[in-house]
Each structure stands twice: as structure tokens, then as C-alpha cells.
Design a protein around this motif. Structure first.
Motif, PDB file in Angstrom:
ATOM      1  N   ARG A  32      -7.900  39.991  -2.881  1.00 55.15           N
ATOM      2  CA  ARG A  32      -7.201  39.331  -2.050  1.00 55.15           C
ATOM      3  C   ARG A  32      -5.718  39.838  -1.844  1.00 55.15           C
ATOM      4  O   ARG A  32      -5.049  40.323  -0.943  1.00 55.15           O
ATOM      5  N   LYS A  33      -5.186  39.500  -3.111  1.00 49.43           N
ATOM      6  CA  LYS A  33      -3.665  39.718  -3.071  1.00 49.43           C
ATOM      7  C   LYS A  33      -3.396  41.368  -2.920  1.00 49.43           C
ATOM      8  O   LYS A  33      -2.138  41.435  -2.415  1.00 49.43           O
ATOM      9  N   GLU A  89      -5.898  36.169 -13.425  1.00 52.09           N
ATOM     10  CA  GLU A  89      -6.430  35.626 -12.084  1.00 52.09           C
ATOM     11  C   GLU A  89      -7.758  36.135 -11.749  1.00 52.09           C
ATOM     12  O   GLU A  89      -8.382  37.087 -12.525  1.00 52.09           O
ATOM     13  N   GLY A 144      -9.287  36.554  -6.203  1.00 50.42           N
ATOM     14  CA  GLY A 144      -7.932  36.217  -6.136  1.00 50.42           C
ATOM     15  C   GLY A 144      -7.160  37.729  -6.210  1.00 50.42           C
ATOM     16  O   GLY A 144      -6.025  38.048  -5.239  1.00 50.42           O
TER      17      GLY A 144
END
Length: 286
Positions: free
Chosen positions: A274-275, A267, A271
Motif C-alpha cells: 500500500r505504501k 512491515e 502495508g
């Protein structure tokens, strides 16, 4: 409750506790090597944001680099912690042969499953450690160090058995250990297997054959995994920008780092951050 700690005049530390999850200061200490031993039931952890459940009997060694969150305690476990000022695994590698085997900065943790005899040996060592803490004399520190070495050696033997290192073949396996140690030291600037092969006076093909013989990832993958693990830690536990992390890890530019991260982590940098960034560590016990 077991909760013993010794701090030396030279800032050495050794701790034995059955309540690591209840001591936030231990979790925050970035100098401590750890053995987590589940003696009954299960223990659910997050290690560098990867969730895992340890079963009864399992022992996991972890480096100071690994970030641990205890999610659920459903049994009894013991944690043995120490820092390099108390016992330096680098300086005493000839004594315990654990560096690069039990302890390295990569993403994979070594899960050890001792048989009945080794479990009994670990119980004996733990009991002697607890007993030694109660003796306040000038010999206590050295006795604790000797018992720690016994615990480490027992786990080193378990790890060798896991990788099917035959008796008398330890020197060949030591090349694999040394490779992991060198990658830990130089992964920021050395990205090619040839560079490590030169340091070990071996050919890349010899290294590849050795790693394959022990069922380990390829030497190149070891470099990539160590770099990727460091990238993830920097993204999760610091506020550094992708550009700053790319420079720290020896990439030519942010674009090259982004391509590498996407390929290894699956990823994008944005991303991933943020996750995972706000997944707050918690502890539960029952």
C-alpha cells in the motif's frame, strides 16, 4: 549531448548516454546491465524504491533486475548500458570476474569511488567508446566489446579494493563471488547455507569466516536479503497475490512468507504494498 547506441544482428545492444533520464525506452528495457557514473554535481535516484544520492565521481553498477527512477539531475552523468547478447558476464567470467561482485540481485548496490588515476582511465575509455561509434566498419562491434571489458575490469578492480582483496588473494574472494551467483540462481528452492556450501565444496564455517573477513553480511543473511529483494520487486511491480509470491519464492504457505517478510522488511506485506505501490517514477533535471 552524448547518445550512442549499437544493436547487433544477434540482438546485442550497447548504449552510451548522458541523458538516461530522458529516454523512457531505456528505463523500461529489462535486459540491460548499467553503469551510472556521476562526473560532476549530484544525481538523485530511486533504486527499487530506495532513494539515494550519488556524488561526483561515484560509479554504480546495476543489474537488469533493479528498477531505477531518476529524481533529480544536478550535474553531469554518463550511463553505459549493455545486454547479455552483446557481452555475457556469465560466459566470460574468467575475463572480467564481475559476476556476483559488481552485479547481483540483492538489495545492496556497490558504490565505487575511483581515485584520480582510475577516473582518468574511465574518461579515456568513455572517450574511446564515443569515438568508436563514429567508425562504421566490420571491426566496430568487437572494438566496442573490448572497451566495455576494459570499463568492467576497471570497476572490478575498484570493487576488489573496496573489499580489501589483497593481490594474490583473488581466488579466495572468488568463493564469495560464486556464493552470490549461486544464491541468485537458487534462492527460490535453497534456503540453507549448507546447501550452497555443498555446491562450493566448502563447509558453512569456512564460508562464514570468509564473509566476515571481507566485512560482508553472513551467508544466511545473503540468502534472506536476496529472497526479500525479490519479494519486494514482485509486490511492487506485479499484481501477483501474496499466495502466488509465496509459492514462487518457495515458501510452504502464505503464513510462512508473511512472517519472513515482516521480519526482513519490518512491515506487513499489505502495508508495504500500500505504501509503495503507487509511488510513480518521475524524472527531473536542472
Amino acid at each position: 549531448m552524448i547518445n550512442y547506441a549499437l544493436h547487433t544482428r544477434l540482438k546485442g545492444a550497447i548504449v552510451l548516454t548522458d541523458a538516461f533520464h530522458a529516454d523512457p525506452a531505456l528505463g523500461r528495457d529489462r535486459s540491460l546491465y548499467k553503469f551510472i557514473w556521476v562526473r560532476s554535481g549530484t544525481l538523485r535516484l530511486e533504486i527499487d524504491h530506495v532513494e539515494t544520492t550519488l556524488e561526483a565521481g561515484e560509479v554504480v553498477p546495476l543489474t537488469p533486475l533493479h528498477r531505477i527512477a531518476v529524481r533529480e539531475v544536478a550535474g553531469d552523468y554518463l550511463t553505459l548500458l549493455f545486454n547479455s547478447n552483446f557481452y555475457c558476464i556469465y560466459g566470460h567470467d574468467d575475463e572480467v570476474s564481475c559476476n556476483g561482485l559488481l552485479f547481483n540481485g540483492g538489495p545492496e548496490t556497490v558504490r565505487l569511488r575511483p581515485d584520480a588515476a582510475r577516473t582518468a582511465a574511465l574518461y579515456e575509455i568513455a572517450d574511446k567508446l564515443a569515438g568508436e561509434y563514429a567508425i562504421e566498419d566490420s571491426l566496430r562491434e568487437e572494438m566496442l566489446r573490448i572497451l566495455l571489458k576494459r570499463f568492467i575490469i576497471t570497476c572490478t578492480r575498484l570493487a576488489r579494493e573496496r573489499f580489501a582483496v589483497a593481490p594474490g588473494k583473488e581466488k579466495a574472494f572468488d568463493i564469495v563471488r560464486q556464493y552470490y551467483v549461486l544464491v541468485d540462481e537458487h534462492f527460490r528452492e535453497k534456503k540453507q547455507v549448507q546447501e550452497y556450501a555443498d555446491l562450493l565444496n566448502r563447509s558453512p564455517k569456512t564460508l562464514s569466516n570468509l564473509f566476515a573477513a571481507y566485512g560482508l553480511p553472513s551467508p544466511l543473511r545473503v540468502i534472506h536479503e536476496r529472497t526479500g529483494a525479490e519479494a519486494q520487486r514482485l509486490l511492487l511491480y506485479t499484481s501477483k497475490s501474496a499466495k502466488e509470491i509465496a509459492a514462487l519464492l518457495g515458501f510452504e504457505d502464505t503464513a510462512a512468507f508473511s512472517r519472513f517478510f515482516k521480519k526482513t522488511a519490518g512491515e506487513s506485506i499489505t502495508g508495504y504494498r500500500r505504501k509503495n505501490k503507487h509511488a510513480a517514477p518521475t524524472s527531473q533535471a536542472r
